[in-house]
Design an enzyme around this catalytic site. Structure first.
Site, PDB file in Angstrom:
ATOM      1  N   GLU A 133     -57.495   1.904  47.419  1.00  0.00           N
ATOM      2  CA  GLU A 133     -57.640   2.849  48.635  1.00  0.00           C
ATOM      3  C   GLU A 133     -56.111   3.651  48.738  1.00  0.00           C
ATOM      4  O   GLU A 133     -55.144   3.374  48.050  1.00  0.00           O
ATOM      5  CB  GLU A 133     -57.548   1.898  49.866  1.00  0.00           C
ATOM      6  N   LYS A 135     -52.375   4.852  49.683  1.00  0.00           N
ATOM      7  CA  LYS A 135     -51.083   4.214  50.191  1.00  0.00           C
ATOM      8  C   LYS A 135     -50.600   5.311  51.105  1.00  0.00           C
ATOM      9  O   LYS A 135     -50.212   6.305  50.724  1.00  0.00           O
ATOM     10  CB  LYS A 135     -50.401   4.146  49.057  1.00  0.00           C
ATOM     11  N   ASP A 137     -48.522   7.301  53.541  1.00  0.00           N
ATOM     12  CA  ASP A 137     -46.957   7.560  53.511  1.00  0.00           C
ATOM     13  C   ASP A 137     -46.695   7.804  55.214  1.00  0.00           C
ATOM     14  O   ASP A 137     -46.375   8.754  55.492  1.00  0.00           O
ATOM     15  CB  ASP A 137     -46.596   8.583  52.891  1.00  0.00           C
ATOM     16  N   TYR A 246     -55.685  -1.251  57.622  1.00  0.00           N
ATOM     17  CA  TYR A 246     -56.359  -1.463  56.337  1.00  0.00           C
ATOM     18  C   TYR A 246     -56.055  -2.904  55.887  1.00  0.00           C
ATOM     19  O   TYR A 246     -56.162  -3.405  55.028  1.00  0.00           O
ATOM     20  CB  TYR A 246     -55.481  -0.876  55.177  1.00  0.00           C
ATOM     21  N   LYS A 340     -47.744   4.004  42.286  1.00  0.00           N
ATOM     22  CA  LYS A 340     -47.007   5.325  42.966  1.00  0.00           C
ATOM     23  C   LYS A 340     -47.116   6.464  42.240  1.00  0.00           C
ATOM     24  O   LYS A 340     -47.230   6.547  41.100  1.00  0.00           O
ATOM     25  CB  LYS A 340     -45.364   4.825  43.097  1.00  0.00           C
ATOM     26  N   CYS A 434     -19.803  37.282  61.938  1.00  0.00           N
ATOM     27  CA  CYS A 434     -21.251  37.600  61.276  1.00  0.00           C
ATOM     28  C   CYS A 434     -20.981  38.076  59.923  1.00  0.00           C
ATOM     29  O   CYS A 434     -20.208  38.924  59.789  1.00  0.00           O
ATOM     30  CB  CYS A 434     -21.812  38.453  62.310  1.00  0.00           C
ATOM     31  N   CYS A 437     -22.363  41.932  60.379  1.00  0.00           N
ATOM     32  CA  CYS A 437     -21.617  42.851  61.316  1.00  0.00           C
ATOM     33  C   CYS A 437     -20.210  42.693  61.826  1.00  0.00           C
ATOM     34  O   CYS A 437     -19.733  43.518  62.277  1.00  0.00           O
ATOM     35  CB  CYS A 437     -22.390  43.314  62.588  1.00  0.00           C
ATOM     36  N   CYS A 452     -24.655  35.121  66.314  1.00  0.00           N
ATOM     37  CA  CYS A 452     -24.054  36.440  66.244  1.00  0.00           C
ATOM     38  C   CYS A 452     -24.774  37.006  67.468  1.00  0.00           C
ATOM     39  O   CYS A 452     -25.843  37.026  67.534  1.00  0.00           O
ATOM     40  CB  CYS A 452     -24.479  37.196  65.121  1.00  0.00           C
ATOM     41  N   CYS A 457     -26.850  43.773  65.814  1.00  0.00           N
ATOM     42  CA  CYS A 457     -26.531  43.511  64.347  1.00  0.00           C
ATOM     43  C   CYS A 457     -27.708  44.039  63.456  1.00  0.00           C
ATOM     44  O   CYS A 457     -29.101  43.673  63.787  1.00  0.00           O
ATOM     45  CB  CYS A 457     -26.323  42.266  64.367  1.00  0.00           C
TER      46      CYS A 457
HETATM   47  S1  IVH Z   1     -51.510  -3.414  52.375  1.00  0.00           S
HETATM   48  C1  IVH Z   1     -49.222  -7.398  52.068  1.00  0.00           C
HETATM   49  N1  IVH Z   1     -52.327  -0.963  52.132  1.00  0.00           N
HETATM   50  O1  IVH Z   1     -46.967   0.414  51.970  1.00  0.00           O
HETATM   51  C2  IVH Z   1     -49.582  -6.154  51.746  1.00  0.00           C
HETATM   52  N2  IVH Z   1     -50.098  -1.386  52.632  1.00  0.00           N
HETATM   53  O2  IVH Z   1     -44.759  -0.538  50.040  1.00  0.00           O
HETATM   54  C3  IVH Z   1     -49.659  -5.476  52.836  1.00  0.00           C
HETATM   55  N3  IVH Z   1     -48.885   0.828  52.938  1.00  0.00           N
HETATM   56  O3  IVH Z   1     -45.368  -2.054  54.105  1.00  0.00           O
HETATM   57  C4  IVH Z   1     -49.700  -3.965  52.655  1.00  0.00           C
HETATM   58  N4  IVH Z   1     -50.655   2.199  52.819  1.00  0.00           N
HETATM   59  O4  IVH Z   1     -46.747  -0.176  55.114  1.00  0.00           O
HETATM   60  C5  IVH Z   1     -51.435  -1.830  52.181  1.00  0.00           C
HETATM   61  N5  IVH Z   1     -53.382   0.971  51.972  1.00  0.00           N
HETATM   62  C6  IVH Z   1     -52.377   0.468  52.198  1.00  0.00           C
HETATM   63  C7  IVH Z   1     -51.031   0.812  52.732  1.00  0.00           C
HETATM   64  C8  IVH Z   1     -50.004   0.259  52.819  1.00  0.00           C
HETATM   65  C9  IVH Z   1     -49.641   2.055  52.868  1.00  0.00           C
HETATM   66  C10 IVH Z   1     -47.542   0.715  53.047  1.00  0.00           C
HETATM   67  C11 IVH Z   1     -47.443  -0.571  54.149  1.00  0.00           C
HETATM   68  C12 IVH Z   1     -46.476  -1.556  53.119  1.00  0.00           C
HETATM   69  C13 IVH Z   1     -45.908  -0.663  52.290  1.00  0.00           C
HETATM   70  C14 IVH Z   1     -45.323  -1.176  51.019  1.00  0.00           C
END
Ligand code: IVH
Length: 697
Positions: A133, A135, A137, A246, A340, A434, A437, A452, A457
């Site tokens: 799934e 990650k 941000d 999640y 990542k 400036c 001018c 300015c 100007c």
């Molecule tokens: S599971 C014990 N699932 O990534 C594991 N984390 O770098 C719990 N994060 O602190 C994390 N998307 O804030 C999980 N689909 C996802 C996530 C996720 C973002 C973040 C989360 C965690 C950080 C770790």
């Protein structure tokens, strides 16, 4: 969450409630709560609104009125309880029911193969199923529900202790205030997830900040974590946060473990069915790590097409019994890993800082760096916004700097790498005059920017004209920045009204101005005279007045000149106009030279009247009809087309659903068109057909 029949019932129930409430107050309140919770879910979780803003507001108002008259009817999970009054003093520390761990990282196929080998060793001789799934941000959050009611929301903090931010979490409309956990015998449950801001919401927020002379926030992640800790919950509510849940990290039960809570995949599905926003749509299951690797590579390719920022994918062992067997370190679980994506950061050298003059005279320092390739583009120039930003970051000429460019976000300098300095770096000197001018620069108390103050100007004059003709203002196509500058330098254009009495004889003599381009230019100048009032107000380039404020002002008057009589107090009575904006607006309309400019524009035939005022939306020819625009439009700007629909009483939906009447399709229409075709009930119109429909009404 809801079956088709339930949805149909709730929809009809809402329509009936708008007409008339049942005589029994308790029943009426419950019924209103049910339809509002349904409307929120459709809008915020499914992105498929079914009610117009007007209908939603009517339902909400009715519930509010009922609760005010009968306070005993208020429940803790009533949608009205999200609305907070007053300020939070601070956010008390709270401990998480189980620590919030981090994730171990992988960066390539080899790392994932290694991780898979370790998983197999730990799991013993059993097949492993993986869930993958996004990650997200953003900022991690933890929610606790007791007996089905949301009782606590917290930030991650150090993983053991977080900050209690329940009141702010309640402002996130996609987070349910209650859910049917009790139906599964679940008493207390702690749910983890991420709070994010969608990229388009973030961009609009930053545009508004820029219009108000504030430095933009660096990226959606910082915006999300900063917003969660704002002391004014109403402000939090305005920022458009959303969440994705999640993980179920802890629960207590009155009976057996429900069958849904044996695997990660089923748990996510379960949360989704309980009304939570989850990774359901993006989540996949695989039996082989090779397939996980292929999925990761393909997903990274389309990362920019998602509405929110992701910095990778998370791979989790699906089976909870296996997860328990594999265990965790003090830092991360062994049953999950992050993959990542390629970093959107790089380092470069800061060579010099240039100072640019903006439309309103603001001086912006711009860093010139050695060209560096990040996320598919070459970056050489980065705005540093103002002196405070430069000082806070302690930037020096010659510094090696860390540059980030996330998704669609403009690049920014994260920090200098001070450890790499060799002593040859130089302080950044701010000019006292400036650069265009040579007027002495000024700084207003409490503001970060030097300005300015010379309205004549040359750069400011040119920038004001460019802003006036721009796409979101008067949209004078063909008279772009380059032509404005050329005409200005040749003395053919001195100010905004000058656009309407250009010396065509002289322009014809210029290279590159044939009959056709002159005709086009003349037509778009002529057409601009009919633009709506909000565009004209925005185009005037009044300090702190962005598109939203321009709309608010336009809606408040019949004629632009009505604003001559509005003082600061009257202006601040308008929604979302604070004293800073009001002072700037009042000042603009009090200036003799601005009044003179507006007189000339009026004489030239530029529309000064609010043509939309007084048209009750429900009386229009499109009354009761819903529209959605998709793909790239060529004849209309999308906002323009939407305004037209609304001015005729129609409503704009943001997703395709059975409630949609018309889908207007531009170029490269994608999934919305497919979905509408599948539904069969939606009338699909080309842009030409839409125009015909408009004319026929
Ligand atoms: S599971 C014990 N699932 O990534 C594991 N984390 O770098 C719990 N994060 O602190 C994390 N998307 O804030 C999980 N689909 C996802 C996530 C996720 C973002 C973040 C989360 C965690 C950080 C770790």
């Amino acid at each position: 969450m809801y079956s088709k029949e339930e949805e149909k019932k709730l929809y009809e129930q809402a329509k009936a409630l708008i007409e008339k409430l049942p005589g029994n107050n308790e029943k009426a309140a419950q019924s209103l709560r049910d339809v509002i919770v349904y409307a929120d879910w459709k809008y915020y979780v499914q992105s498929e609104p079914v009610f117009s803003d007007f209908e939603y507001d009517t339902l909400f108002k009715k519930l509010k009125e009922l609760e005010t008259a009968h306070p005993e009817l208020v429940t803790s999970d009533s949608p009205t309880q999200r609305v907070a009054l007053g300020l939070s003093e601070k956010f008390p520390p709270v401990s998480h029911l189980v620590p919030m761990l981090s994730l171990d990282n992988t960066y390539n196929a080899e790392d994932l193969l290694d991780w898979d080998r370790k998983c197999k060793e730990l799991a013993g001789d059993v097949p492993i199923e993986y869930c993958v799934e996004p990650k997200y941000d953003g900022a991690s959050i933890s929610l606790i529900y007791e007996d089905g009611k949301l009782v606590r929301g917290a930030t991650r903090g150090d993983g053991v202790m977080g900050e209690e931010i329940t009141i702010n979490i309640k402002q996130i409309k996609s987070v349910p205030l209650s859910a049917a956990f009790m139906r599964y015998g679940v008493q207390t449950v702690e749910i983890r997830g991420e709070c994010v801001i969608h990229k388009d919401v973030f961009a609009a927020f930053n545009a508004q900040r820029a219009a108000e002379g504030l430095a933009p926030l660096a990226n959606p992640r910082n915006a999300a974590s900063g917003t969660l800790r704002i002391l004014d919950p109403r402000e939090v509510g305005k920022r458009g946060l959303t969440a994705i849940l999640y993980q179920v990290s802890y629960y207590t039960l009155s009976g057996e473990i429900p069958k849904e809570l044996h695997t990660h995949y089923d748990t996510i599905q379960w949360l989704y069915n309980l009304g939570f926003p989850t990774p359901t749509k993006e989540m996949r299951k695989f039996n082989r790590i090779e397939d996980v690797i292929d999925f990761c590579a393909a997903f990274e390719e389309k990362r920019d097409t998602l509405p929110f920022e992701v910095d990778g994918l998370v791979i989790k062992v699906n089976d909870f019994a296996l997860q328990d067997k594999m265990g965790m370190t003090s830092h991360h679980p062994r049953w999950a890993v992050a993959y990542k994506f390629k970093a959107r950061q790089a380092t470069s050298k800061l060579r010099r800082v240039e100072f640019q003059v903006g439309r309103t005279g603001t001086i912006t320092p711009v860093a010139k760096i050695d060209p560096v390739h990040i996320g598919g583009v070459t970056v050489t120039s980065i705005s540093l916004f103002n002196e405070d930003v430069v000082r806070e970051k302690d930037l020096h000429i010659g510094d090696t700097v860390l540059v980030e460019r996330a998704g669609d976000v403009i690049p920014y300098i994260v920090k200098p790498l001070a450890e790499l300095r060799d002593g040859s770096e130089e302080k950044i000197k701010f000019p006292s005059h400036c650069p265009v001018c040579n007027s002495q620069l000024v700084k207003t108390e409490g503001e970060a920017a030097w300005r300015c103050d010379n309205v004549n100007c040359p750069t400011q004059v040119v920038e004001r004209i460019i802003h006036y003709v721009s796409k979101d203002a008067m949209d004078i196509r063909n008279l772009g920045g380059a032509n404005v500058l050329k005409f200005f330098e040749l003395g053919l254009l001195k100010d905004i009204p000058g656009i309407y009495h250009l010396d065509w004889g002289k322009i014809k003599a210029l290279e590159g101005f044939g009959e056709k381009s002159i005709n086009n230019l003349q037509t778009s100048i002529e057409n601009s005279k009919k633009q709506t009032l909000n565009r004209l107000i925005y185009g005037l380039g009044i300090r702190y007045v962005g598109e939203t404020t321009a709309k608010t002002l336009a809606n408040a008057v019949t004629n632009l000149k009505d604003l001559y009589d509005w003082d600061v107090e009257k202006l601040t009575s308008l929604e979302d106009i604070g004293p800073k904006v009001a002072t700037s607006v009042a000042h603009f309309f009090s200036q003799e030279e601005n009044r003179h400019m507006l007189d000339v524009l009026e004489q030239e035939g530029v529309n000064m009247v609010n043509t939309l005022k007084g048209q009750a939306p429900t009386d229009g020819a499109f009354s009761g009809k819903t529209f959605l625009f998709t793909g790239t439009l060529h004849k209309f700007k999308r906002s323009e087309a939407e305004e037209l629909v609304e001015s005729k009483g129609g409503a704009i939906l943001s997703g395709v659903s059975s409630k949609l009447n018309y889908l207007v399709v531009g170029e490269d229409a994608g999934s919305k068109l497919e979905k509408a075709k599948k539904l069969g009930s939606v009338t699909i119109l080309s842009e030409d057909e839409f125009e015909e429909l408009l004319n026929a009404m």
